[in-house]
Every structure is written in structure tokens, then in C-alpha cells.
Scaffold this motif. Structure first.
Motif, mmCIF file in Angstrom:
data_model
loop_
_atom_site.group_PDB
_atom_site.id
_atom_site.type_symbol
_atom_site.label_atom_id
_atom_site.label_comp_id
_atom_site.label_asym_id
_atom_site.label_seq_id
_atom_site.Cartn_x
_atom_site.Cartn_y
_atom_site.Cartn_z
ATOM 1 N N MET A 1 -60.053 -9.238 -20.630
ATOM 2 C CA MET A 1 -59.121 -10.241 -20.152
ATOM 3 C C MET A 1 -59.168 -11.486 -21.032
ATOM 4 O O MET A 1 -58.144 -12.095 -21.289
ATOM 5 C CB MET A 1 -59.452 -10.573 -18.691
ATOM 6 C CG MET A 1 -58.502 -11.532 -18.063
ATOM 7 S SD MET A 1 -56.874 -10.801 -17.912
ATOM 8 C CE MET A 1 -55.994 -12.112 -17.165
ATOM 9 N N LEU A 2 -60.364 -11.831 -21.487
ATOM 10 C CA LEU A 2 -60.523 -13.004 -22.325
ATOM 11 C C LEU A 2 -59.807 -12.826 -23.663
ATOM 12 O O LEU A 2 -59.176 -13.755 -24.166
ATOM 13 C CB LEU A 2 -62.006 -13.303 -22.532
ATOM 14 C CG LEU A 2 -62.350 -14.635 -23.168
ATOM 15 C CD1 LEU A 2 -61.808 -15.775 -22.318
ATOM 16 C CD2 LEU A 2 -63.837 -14.781 -23.346
ATOM 17 N N LEU A 3 -59.883 -11.617 -24.215
ATOM 18 C CA LEU A 3 -59.182 -11.341 -25.475
ATOM 19 C C LEU A 3 -57.670 -11.396 -25.289
ATOM 20 O O LEU A 3 -56.952 -11.853 -26.182
ATOM 21 C CB LEU A 3 -59.599 -9.981 -26.034
ATOM 22 C CG LEU A 3 -60.996 -9.919 -26.653
ATOM 23 C CD1 LEU A 3 -61.321 -8.494 -27.071
ATOM 24 C CD2 LEU A 3 -61.097 -10.858 -27.822
ATOM 25 N N LEU A 4 -57.191 -10.939 -24.141
ATOM 26 C CA LEU A 4 -55.762 -11.007 -23.849
ATOM 27 C C LEU A 4 -55.298 -12.461 -23.765
ATOM 28 O O LEU A 4 -54.269 -12.824 -24.341
ATOM 29 C CB LEU A 4 -55.448 -10.277 -22.542
ATOM 30 C CG LEU A 4 -53.995 -10.290 -22.078
ATOM 31 C CD1 LEU A 4 -53.127 -9.537 -23.078
ATOM 32 C CD2 LEU A 4 -53.878 -9.706 -20.702
ATOM 33 N N LEU A 5 -56.060 -13.298 -23.075
ATOM 34 C CA LEU A 5 -55.711 -14.716 -22.981
ATOM 35 C C LEU A 5 -55.747 -15.388 -24.347
ATOM 36 O O LEU A 5 -54.873 -16.192 -24.677
ATOM 37 C CB LEU A 5 -56.664 -15.439 -22.028
ATOM 38 C CG LEU A 5 -56.478 -15.154 -20.541
ATOM 39 C CD1 LEU A 5 -57.553 -15.861 -19.732
ATOM 40 C CD2 LEU A 5 -55.106 -15.564 -20.083
ATOM 41 N N LEU A 6 -56.740 -15.041 -25.148
ATOM 42 C CA LEU A 6 -56.832 -15.606 -26.484
ATOM 43 C C LEU A 6 -55.634 -15.181 -27.340
ATOM 44 O O LEU A 6 -55.049 -15.990 -28.058
ATOM 45 C CB LEU A 6 -58.140 -15.182 -27.154
ATOM 46 C CG LEU A 6 -58.401 -15.750 -28.532
ATOM 47 C CD1 LEU A 6 -58.526 -17.267 -28.460
ATOM 48 C CD2 LEU A 6 -59.633 -15.128 -29.134
ATOM 49 N N ARG A 155 -50.556 -11.181 -14.874
ATOM 50 C CA ARG A 155 -51.127 -11.542 -13.575
ATOM 51 C C ARG A 155 -52.484 -12.192 -13.788
ATOM 52 O O ARG A 155 -53.219 -11.804 -14.677
ATOM 53 C CB ARG A 155 -51.342 -10.315 -12.689
ATOM 54 C CG ARG A 155 -50.108 -9.756 -12.094
ATOM 55 C CD ARG A 155 -50.491 -8.594 -11.186
ATOM 56 N NE ARG A 155 -49.318 -7.967 -10.640
ATOM 57 C CZ ARG A 155 -48.795 -8.267 -9.472
ATOM 58 N NH1 ARG A 155 -49.348 -9.193 -8.740
ATOM 59 N NH2 ARG A 155 -47.735 -7.657 -9.050
ATOM 60 N N LYS A 156 -52.790 -13.164 -12.942
ATOM 61 C CA LYS A 156 -54.079 -13.825 -13.054
ATOM 62 C C LYS A 156 -55.147 -12.954 -12.397
ATOM 63 O O LYS A 156 -54.978 -12.466 -11.292
ATOM 64 C CB LYS A 156 -54.067 -15.202 -12.400
ATOM 65 C CG LYS A 156 -55.392 -15.896 -12.557
ATOM 66 C CD LYS A 156 -55.383 -17.270 -11.991
ATOM 67 C CE LYS A 156 -56.767 -17.873 -12.177
ATOM 68 N NZ LYS A 156 -56.876 -19.150 -11.550
#
Length: 158
Positions: A1-6, A155-156
Motif C-alpha cells: 500500500m505504501l508503494l502505491l501511495l508513493l 480506497r483508503k
């Protein structure tokens, strides 16, 4: 998820950089030593000389569309960070996505108006070509739309 946000943040910042560069740089039309953009016409030679651009209504609408696209994109990035910390789990980033899609539509409108009407301003010749800033504006359009769609779908999660 962190890589997606980045990845989403990198895409958004890329769009912002493209919008800023395409709006500011004097390379929308190039004709030998003469360059023109949304704000000024410059000639290079022995002396680099710039004059303010025309006050045509269509040019002012292109200027407005490009500035609006930057405003919508900056607002979208700000809203993304706000929603990232305040949105409930499972919520979608609709507002962020809508503003980013609006930024994409504004840059598309501005570039399309410039494409159609630039011959009213500078007569087309075989040496006249579109500059890199014009191309960057068209490149920012699909990237802004893509990031806006990703925001709407996203989605969060915790």
C-alpha cells in the motif's frame, strides 16, 4: 500500500511539474530565433529581446485554462493529503479525483484552443513548429486524467 501511495504521489508531482513548466517556459511556438509562449514573444540573436504577448481573447482563455489547471492540481494534492489522514477506512478519494480530472480537462482545453487559434496570432510558415512546452502541456493531459481516475478508484486502507 505504501508503494502505491508513493507511486500516486510521484505521478501527481510529475503532472504538477509538467503543468508549471509548460505554463512558464517560452517555447509554445518556435520559428528559428523567434519563440512565443502564453506570456511573451522573444527573439534571440545578438541581443535577446522579449515583448509581451498579444491581448487576444483566445490567448487569455489559454492562459486562464493553464493557470486553472495548476490551481486544481495543487488543490487536489492538498486535498489528497488531507483526506489521507481524515478519511475513514474504506472511503474513496472522490474530491481529490474530481479536482485532478478538472485539472486535466483545463489543460486539454487550453492546449486545444492554442492548437486551433495560434495561426491568428503568428502566421504559420514551414519553419514554425510547436515547442517543447506545448508538447509537455499535451503530455500533462492524459497523466492528469489517469491520476484523477486512480484517485477516484483508490480506497483508503489502514
Amino acid at each position: 500500500m505504501l508503494l502505491l501511495l508513493l507511486g500516486i504521489i510521484v505521478l501527481h508531482v510529475t503532472v504538477l511539474v509538467l503543468l508549471f513548466v509548460s505554463t512558464i517556459v517560452s517555447q509554445w511556438l518556435v520559428n528559428g530565433g523567434h519563440t512565443a509562449d502564453l506570456w511573451q514573444n522573444c527573439t534571440s540573436g545578438n541581443v535577446f529581446h522579449c515583448l509581451t504577448s498579444s491581448t487576444n481573447e483566445w490567448l487569455q482563455s489559454v492562459q486562464a485554462m493553464m493557470i486553472l489547471s495548476i490551481i486544481f492540481s495543487v488543490l487536489s494534492l492538498f486535498l489528497f493529503f488531507c483526506q489521507l489522514f481524515t478519511l475513514t477506512k474504506g472511503g474513496r478519494f472522490y474530491v481529490t479525483g474530481v479536482f485532478q480530472i478538472l485539472a486535466g480537462l483545463c489543460v486539454m482545453s487550453g492546449a486545444a484552443i492554442f492548437t486551433v487559434r495560434h495561426t491568428d496570432w503568428h502566421q504559420a510558415s514551414e519553419n514554425t513548429s510547436y515547442g517543447f512546452a506545448y508538447i509537455l502541456a499535451w503530455l500533462a493531459f492524459p497523466l492528469a486524467l489517469a491520476s484523477g481516475i486512480v484517485y477516484v478508484i483508490l480506497r483508503k486502507r489502514e
